[in-house]
Write a protein that holds these residues in place. Structure first.
Motif, PDB file in Angstrom:
ATOM      1  N   MET A 148      -1.736 -10.826  -5.282  1.00 55.20           N
ATOM      2  CA  MET A 148      -1.478  -9.406  -5.409  1.00 55.20           C
ATOM      3  C   MET A 148      -1.877  -8.729  -4.084  1.00 55.20           C
ATOM      4  O   MET A 148      -2.935  -8.994  -3.548  1.00 55.20           O
ATOM      5  CB  MET A 148      -2.295  -8.848  -6.586  1.00 55.20           C
ATOM      6  CG  MET A 148      -2.022  -7.400  -6.870  1.00 55.20           C
ATOM      7  SD  MET A 148      -2.990  -6.707  -8.248  1.00 55.20           S
ATOM      8  CE  MET A 148      -2.331  -7.564  -9.647  1.00 55.20           C
ATOM      9  N   ALA A 149      -1.016  -7.863  -3.583  1.00 59.38           N
ATOM     10  CA  ALA A 149      -1.288  -7.163  -2.322  1.00 59.38           C
ATOM     11  C   ALA A 149      -2.458  -6.195  -2.485  1.00 59.38           C
ATOM     12  O   ALA A 149      -2.778  -5.768  -3.590  1.00 59.38           O
ATOM     13  CB  ALA A 149      -0.041  -6.409  -1.872  1.00 59.38           C
ATOM     14  N   GLY A 150      -3.096  -5.840  -1.357  1.00 62.20           N
ATOM     15  CA  GLY A 150      -4.264  -4.966  -1.390  1.00 62.20           C
ATOM     16  C   GLY A 150      -3.991  -3.626  -2.039  1.00 62.20           C
ATOM     17  O   GLY A 150      -4.775  -3.144  -2.859  1.00 62.20           O
ATOM     18  N   THR A 151      -2.861  -3.000  -1.683  1.00 59.50           N
ATOM     19  CA  THR A 151      -2.535  -1.691  -2.247  1.00 59.50           C
ATOM     20  C   THR A 151      -2.304  -1.781  -3.747  1.00 59.50           C
ATOM     21  O   THR A 151      -2.821  -0.968  -4.505  1.00 59.50           O
ATOM     22  CB  THR A 151      -1.284  -1.109  -1.555  1.00 59.50           C
ATOM     23  OG1 THR A 151      -1.557  -1.002  -0.167  1.00 59.50           O
ATOM     24  CG2 THR A 151      -0.921   0.246  -2.107  1.00 59.50           C
ATOM     25  N   ALA A 152      -1.555  -2.769  -4.173  1.00 58.26           N
ATOM     26  CA  ALA A 152      -1.272  -2.937  -5.599  1.00 58.26           C
ATOM     27  C   ALA A 152      -2.562  -3.238  -6.366  1.00 58.26           C
ATOM     28  O   ALA A 152      -2.759  -2.742  -7.476  1.00 58.26           O
ATOM     29  CB  ALA A 152      -0.254  -4.041  -5.811  1.00 58.26           C
TER      30      ALA A 152
ATOM     31  N   LEU B  44      -5.675  -2.305  -5.559  1.00 51.68           N
ATOM     32  CA  LEU B  44      -6.465  -1.074  -5.685  1.00 51.68           C
ATOM     33  C   LEU B  44      -5.875  -0.150  -6.737  1.00 51.68           C
ATOM     34  O   LEU B  44      -6.598   0.431  -7.546  1.00 51.68           O
ATOM     35  CB  LEU B  44      -6.544  -0.357  -4.332  1.00 51.68           C
ATOM     36  CG  LEU B  44      -7.421  -1.001  -3.273  1.00 51.68           C
ATOM     37  CD1 LEU B  44      -7.237  -0.293  -1.944  1.00 51.68           C
ATOM     38  CD2 LEU B  44      -8.868  -0.973  -3.692  1.00 51.68           C
ATOM     39  N   THR B  45      -4.551  -0.018  -6.716  1.00 52.59           N
ATOM     40  CA  THR B  45      -3.876   0.855  -7.677  1.00 52.59           C
ATOM     41  C   THR B  45      -4.089   0.357  -9.104  1.00 52.59           C
ATOM     42  O   THR B  45      -4.256   1.153 -10.026  1.00 52.59           O
ATOM     43  CB  THR B  45      -2.382   0.951  -7.355  1.00 52.59           C
ATOM     44  OG1 THR B  45      -2.243   1.412  -6.013  1.00 52.59           O
ATOM     45  CG2 THR B  45      -1.669   1.927  -8.272  1.00 52.59           C
ATOM     46  N   SER B  46      -4.115  -0.954  -9.288  1.00 50.84           N
ATOM     47  CA  SER B  46      -4.316  -1.499 -10.638  1.00 50.84           C
ATOM     48  C   SER B  46      -5.699  -1.140 -11.185  1.00 50.84           C
ATOM     49  O   SER B  46      -5.899  -1.085 -12.394  1.00 50.84           O
ATOM     50  CB  SER B  46      -4.136  -3.017 -10.641  1.00 50.84           C
ATOM     51  OG  SER B  46      -5.213  -3.667 -10.006  1.00 50.84           O
TER      52      SER B  46
ATOM     53  N   LEU C 256      -7.423   3.147  -8.204  1.00 55.33           N
ATOM     54  CA  LEU C 256      -7.876   3.666  -6.911  1.00 55.33           C
ATOM     55  C   LEU C 256      -6.679   3.812  -5.964  1.00 55.33           C
ATOM     56  O   LEU C 256      -6.271   2.842  -5.326  1.00 55.33           O
ATOM     57  CB  LEU C 256      -8.908   2.710  -6.282  1.00 55.33           C
ATOM     58  CG  LEU C 256     -10.146   2.438  -7.112  1.00 55.33           C
ATOM     59  CD1 LEU C 256     -10.939   1.293  -6.514  1.00 55.33           C
ATOM     60  CD2 LEU C 256     -10.987   3.682  -7.193  1.00 55.33           C
ATOM     61  N   PRO C 257      -6.122   4.995  -5.878  1.00 55.07           N
ATOM     62  CA  PRO C 257      -4.976   5.169  -4.979  1.00 55.07           C
ATOM     63  C   PRO C 257      -5.423   5.024  -3.518  1.00 55.07           C
ATOM     64  O   PRO C 257      -6.473   5.516  -3.128  1.00 55.07           O
ATOM     65  CB  PRO C 257      -4.500   6.591  -5.272  1.00 55.07           C
ATOM     66  CG  PRO C 257      -5.683   7.279  -5.845  1.00 55.07           C
ATOM     67  CD  PRO C 257      -6.495   6.221  -6.546  1.00 55.07           C
ATOM     68  N   SER C 258      -4.643   4.317  -2.735  1.00 59.64           N
ATOM     69  CA  SER C 258      -5.039   4.064  -1.349  1.00 59.64           C
ATOM     70  C   SER C 258      -4.251   4.889  -0.339  1.00 59.64           C
ATOM     71  O   SER C 258      -4.642   4.974   0.821  1.00 59.64           O
ATOM     72  CB  SER C 258      -4.870   2.584  -1.029  1.00 59.64           C
ATOM     73  OG  SER C 258      -3.523   2.201  -1.187  1.00 59.64           O
ATOM     74  N   ARG C 259      -3.163   5.504  -0.734  1.00 57.71           N
ATOM     75  CA  ARG C 259      -2.311   6.220   0.220  1.00 57.71           C
ATOM     76  C   ARG C 259      -3.062   7.364   0.901  1.00 57.71           C
ATOM     77  O   ARG C 259      -2.961   7.541   2.111  1.00 57.71           O
ATOM     78  CB  ARG C 259      -1.059   6.753  -0.465  1.00 57.71           C
ATOM     79  CG  ARG C 259      -0.240   7.616   0.450  1.00 57.71           C
ATOM     80  CD  ARG C 259       1.188   7.316   0.643  1.00 57.71           C
ATOM     81  NE  ARG C 259       1.762   6.177   0.058  1.00 57.71           N
ATOM     82  CZ  ARG C 259       2.481   5.305   0.768  1.00 57.71           C
ATOM     83  NH1 ARG C 259       2.629   5.472   2.046  1.00 57.71           N
ATOM     84  NH2 ARG C 259       3.047   4.298   0.175  1.00 57.71           N
TER      85      ARG C 259
END
Length: 72
Positions: free
Chosen positions: A1-5, A7-9, A12-15
Motif C-alpha cells: 500500500m502506498a504511503g498516501t493511501a 495514511l488516508t486509511s 490522516l489526510p496527507s495532501r
C-alpha cells in the motif's frame, strides 16, 4: 500500500501537509532551484513559489512583497 493511501486509511489526510511543505520550501529558495531539487517542472515550481508568497527575508516594501499583496 502506498504511503498516501496508508495514511488516508488511518484517517490522516496527507495532501495538506504536502502542500504546506511545498509552499514552505518555495518560500526558502528560488523556483529554478526548487525545480531542480524536487524534479518538477519550472512552471510547477513557479506556481508553488507564487502560492507561498514572497521569499523569506524579502523586505516588506520590495516588488515581490507588493505582488504578493495584490494576489490576496
Amino acid at each position: 500500500m502506498a504511503g498516501t493511501a496508508r495514511l488516508t486509511s488511518y484517517g490522516l489526510p496527507s495532501r495538506r501537509g504536502r502542500n504546506s511543505a511545498l509552499m514552505d520550501l518555495a518560500a526558502q529558495m528560488p523556483p529554478a532551484v526548487l525545480s531542480e531539487v524536487l524534479g518538477v517542472s519550472i512552471g510547477a515550481a513557479t506556481g508553488w513559489a507564487a502560492a507561498g508568497g514572497p521569499a523569506r527575508g524579502t523586505p516588506p516594501n520590495s516588488a515581490a512583497a507588493r505582488r504578493a499583496e495584490t494576489r490576496v
